[in-house]
Scaffold this motif. Sequence first.
Motif, PDB file in Angstrom:
ATOM      1  N   LEU A 253       0.859  -1.179   0.000  1.00 44.55           N
ATOM      2  CA  LEU A 253       0.000   0.000   0.000  1.00 44.55           C
ATOM      3  C   LEU A 253       0.900   1.236   0.000  1.00 44.55           C
ATOM      4  O   LEU A 253       1.559   1.553   0.987  1.00 44.55           O
ATOM      5  CB  LEU A 253      -0.902  -0.014   1.241  1.00 44.55           C
ATOM      6  N   TYR A 254       0.935   1.931  -1.128  1.00 41.74           N
ATOM      7  CA  TYR A 254       1.832   3.069  -1.294  1.00 41.74           C
ATOM      8  C   TYR A 254       1.219   4.343  -0.717  1.00 41.74           C
ATOM      9  O   TYR A 254      -0.005   4.422  -0.494  1.00 41.74           O
ATOM     10  CB  TYR A 254       2.163   3.252  -2.775  1.00 41.74           C
ATOM     11  N   PRO A 255       2.051   5.348  -0.461  1.00 40.79           N
ATOM     12  CA  PRO A 255       1.546   6.615   0.069  1.00 40.79           C
ATOM     13  C   PRO A 255       0.402   7.177  -0.768  1.00 40.79           C
ATOM     14  O   PRO A 255       0.443   7.118  -2.008  1.00 40.79           O
ATOM     15  CB  PRO A 255       2.775   7.530   0.041  1.00 40.79           C
ATOM     16  N   ASP A 256      -0.635   7.660  -0.082  1.00 40.09           N
ATOM     17  CA  ASP A 256      -1.831   8.263  -0.664  1.00 40.09           C
ATOM     18  C   ASP A 256      -2.766   7.249  -1.323  1.00 40.09           C
ATOM     19  O   ASP A 256      -3.803   7.644  -1.869  1.00 40.09           O
ATOM     20  CB  ASP A 256      -1.478   9.360  -1.686  1.00 40.09           C
ATOM     21  N   GLN A 257      -2.428   5.964  -1.274  1.00 37.93           N
ATOM     22  CA  GLN A 257      -3.315   4.941  -1.822  1.00 37.93           C
ATOM     23  C   GLN A 257      -4.262   4.419  -0.737  1.00 37.93           C
ATOM     24  O   GLN A 257      -3.976   4.501   0.454  1.00 37.93           O
ATOM     25  CB  GLN A 257      -2.516   3.772  -2.406  1.00 37.93           C
ATOM     26  N   GLU A 258      -5.393   3.864  -1.200  1.00 38.65           N
ATOM     27  CA  GLU A 258      -6.340   3.197  -0.313  1.00 38.65           C
ATOM     28  C   GLU A 258      -6.472   1.738  -0.700  1.00 38.65           C
ATOM     29  O   GLU A 258      -6.282   1.388  -1.880  1.00 38.65           O
ATOM     30  CB  GLU A 258      -7.721   3.879  -0.379  1.00 38.65           C
ATOM     31  N   ALA A 259      -6.797   0.891   0.273  1.00 36.28           N
ATOM     32  CA  ALA A 259      -6.998  -0.534   0.000  1.00 36.28           C
ATOM     33  C   ALA A 259      -8.005  -1.081   1.001  1.00 36.28           C
ATOM     34  O   ALA A 259      -8.033  -0.663   2.174  1.00 36.28           O
ATOM     35  CB  ALA A 259      -5.684  -1.308   0.094  1.00 36.28           C
ATOM     36  N   GLU A 260      -8.830  -2.016   0.556  1.00 41.89           N
ATOM     37  CA  GLU A 260      -9.786  -2.693   1.423  1.00 41.89           C
ATOM     38  C   GLU A 260      -9.258  -4.079   1.764  1.00 41.89           C
ATOM     39  O   GLU A 260      -8.959  -4.871   0.874  1.00 41.89           O
ATOM     40  CB  GLU A 260     -11.142  -2.813   0.730  1.00 41.89           C
ATOM     41  N   ILE A 261      -9.122  -4.351   3.052  1.00 38.56           N
ATOM     42  CA  ILE A 261      -8.717  -5.690   3.470  1.00 38.56           C
ATOM     43  C   ILE A 261      -9.867  -6.325   4.238  1.00 38.56           C
ATOM     44  O   ILE A 261     -10.626  -5.644   4.938  1.00 38.56           O
ATOM     45  CB  ILE A 261      -7.433  -5.698   4.324  1.00 38.56           C
ATOM     46  N   THR A 262     -10.016  -7.634   4.090  1.00 41.76           N
ATOM     47  CA  THR A 262     -11.016  -8.392   4.835  1.00 41.76           C
ATOM     48  C   THR A 262     -10.355  -9.654   5.367  1.00 41.76           C
ATOM     49  O   THR A 262      -9.439 -10.201   4.741  1.00 41.76           O
ATOM     50  CB  THR A 262     -12.216  -8.795   3.968  1.00 41.76           C
ATOM     51  N   TYR A 263     -10.794 -10.088   6.519  1.00 42.95           N
ATOM     52  CA  TYR A 263     -10.353 -11.397   7.007  1.00 42.95           C
ATOM     53  C   TYR A 263     -11.492 -12.023   7.800  1.00 42.95           C
ATOM     54  O   TYR A 263     -12.337 -11.338   8.373  1.00 42.95           O
ATOM     55  CB  TYR A 263      -9.061 -11.316   7.823  1.00 42.95           C
ATOM     56  N   THR A 264     -11.528 -13.351   7.793  1.00 43.19           N
ATOM     57  CA  THR A 264     -12.590 -14.108   8.452  1.00 43.19           C
ATOM     58  C   THR A 264     -11.990 -15.231   9.275  1.00 43.19           C
ATOM     59  O   THR A 264     -10.917 -15.745   8.961  1.00 43.19           O
ATOM     60  CB  THR A 264     -13.568 -14.708   7.426  1.00 43.19           C
TER      61      THR A 264
END
Length: 492
Positions: free
Chosen positions: A196-207
């Motif tokens: 995940l680079y600076p100024d980027q967004e990411a959605e993480i999920t875990y179950t």
Amino acid sequence: MGDRSSIEPFSATLKHFRTIRGFSAAALARRLGIDPSYISHLEAGRERGSSDLIRRMDRELEAAGALWNAWKDDDGEPLPAETPEETPASTGVLVLEDEACLTYADGTYHLRMRRLLRNVGSEPVTRYLVRIAVDRYPGEPERSNALYRARPLTWDELRLEAHCGKEAMGWTVKHDRDAFKEIWLTFANDQARFPLYPDQEAEITYTYTVSGDKWGPWFQRAVRVPTSELSVTLAFPTALDPTVWGTETSLTADFAPLRTQPVRTIDGDQTIFSWSTREPQLHARYRLEWRLKTLHTAESESETVNAIPPSAAMAGAGIVQEGDPLLHTTARRFDLPSEADEATRVVGELLDAIERVRQLHTFGKGMGIAACQIGIDRAAAVVIPPNPGAEPIVLLNPAIAETAAESDEQYEGCLSYFDVRGLVPRPLSVVVAHTDLDGTPRLTRYEQGLARLVLHEVDHLHGTLYRDRMLPGTDPIPVEEYRGTGRTWNYR
């Protein structure tokens, strides 16, 4: 289990200073205005505590900064001096959305976590820390500890899965203990890397999943990194008539009701409770608890049938069990006053053990414990009288100096084989020779029930069990057949 390097220094330091200052866990908790079980969680490494609490402990135990210095962060480095208003050194991550969805179905809890992350730092983010903690019996730490020692939480049953968008995330284990796991989710897998680079967004999920017999009726969210919005959804079968409530705490406030009530809705055969908050305070903790009426009744009946055997529970609390040679050994005497520090340490260990076993059983007759029962070959024992508020009786180098001719028979139990009770004849009065920490010899007389308790423990220190005192042809009875639990002995 696993790497405890980031927890053991603080836990060991806390226990050391608590012991040498002569505090039981309950006494220290009273001084700090917190629940005694929280001290047990801190010393077991299941909680870290807040910076404010650690400072208060340091002052209360006169540790001169030793507790604070031992309080490590997750990377093993000393924490900076922190005030409630300060934010810890930035990880470069801002949590825009933190969503937790917990569902109970067919005796199993299923949890799905979703986080929308933004890198607000200057370096790529390559991993994200996740914690999994369970506590079947909140408020009864030793009962929970006994359960998880016998049946630890395993990776196979958790069935952990994690994704960043459509990419599967790898993970490495940071801590692996019976009821607590820490995992680094990595922004990488066998086929690709996707930091995940600076100024980027990411959605993480875990179950993951946890069976109902290992998960307690609570779910807690702790705000460890800056978060914009936090939400929790709980879903239960409507047939279980669920009730949900919640509390919150922070560095600056003790437990209080949630500021907003969870919203209850019905969706088919599911009752759903939803709760959320915006801009939660860093280090705040939000705890949702529930009662499932039908389930509670069923579990209570099941636990009566399938409960952990009393001896197994005592073993889980650290009590040496029958068959250990130490129970048949004469304990080594203390050379007092030269070994006063060692004697104080052993007595502290005995008081700690008493706190643990009292979480497991009601001792209406009082109780006692000898050093051999916690694996220490020294002549020390502690007796707790049955009357509330009475001071513990500490016996160092005890020996029987005199016994009355009159005796009676009463049932006794022993922590080292707690599944049975035995009818034991004992003198109604006894004089015990023992030694103070400064080496002063003492003679103390004990009567009736207190005499029985003291004689039981002095026997332990000379390698004798109550079975050795029973009359020929008399056998112990199963605890299920004993009808005197929680009541005092009967004397005319």
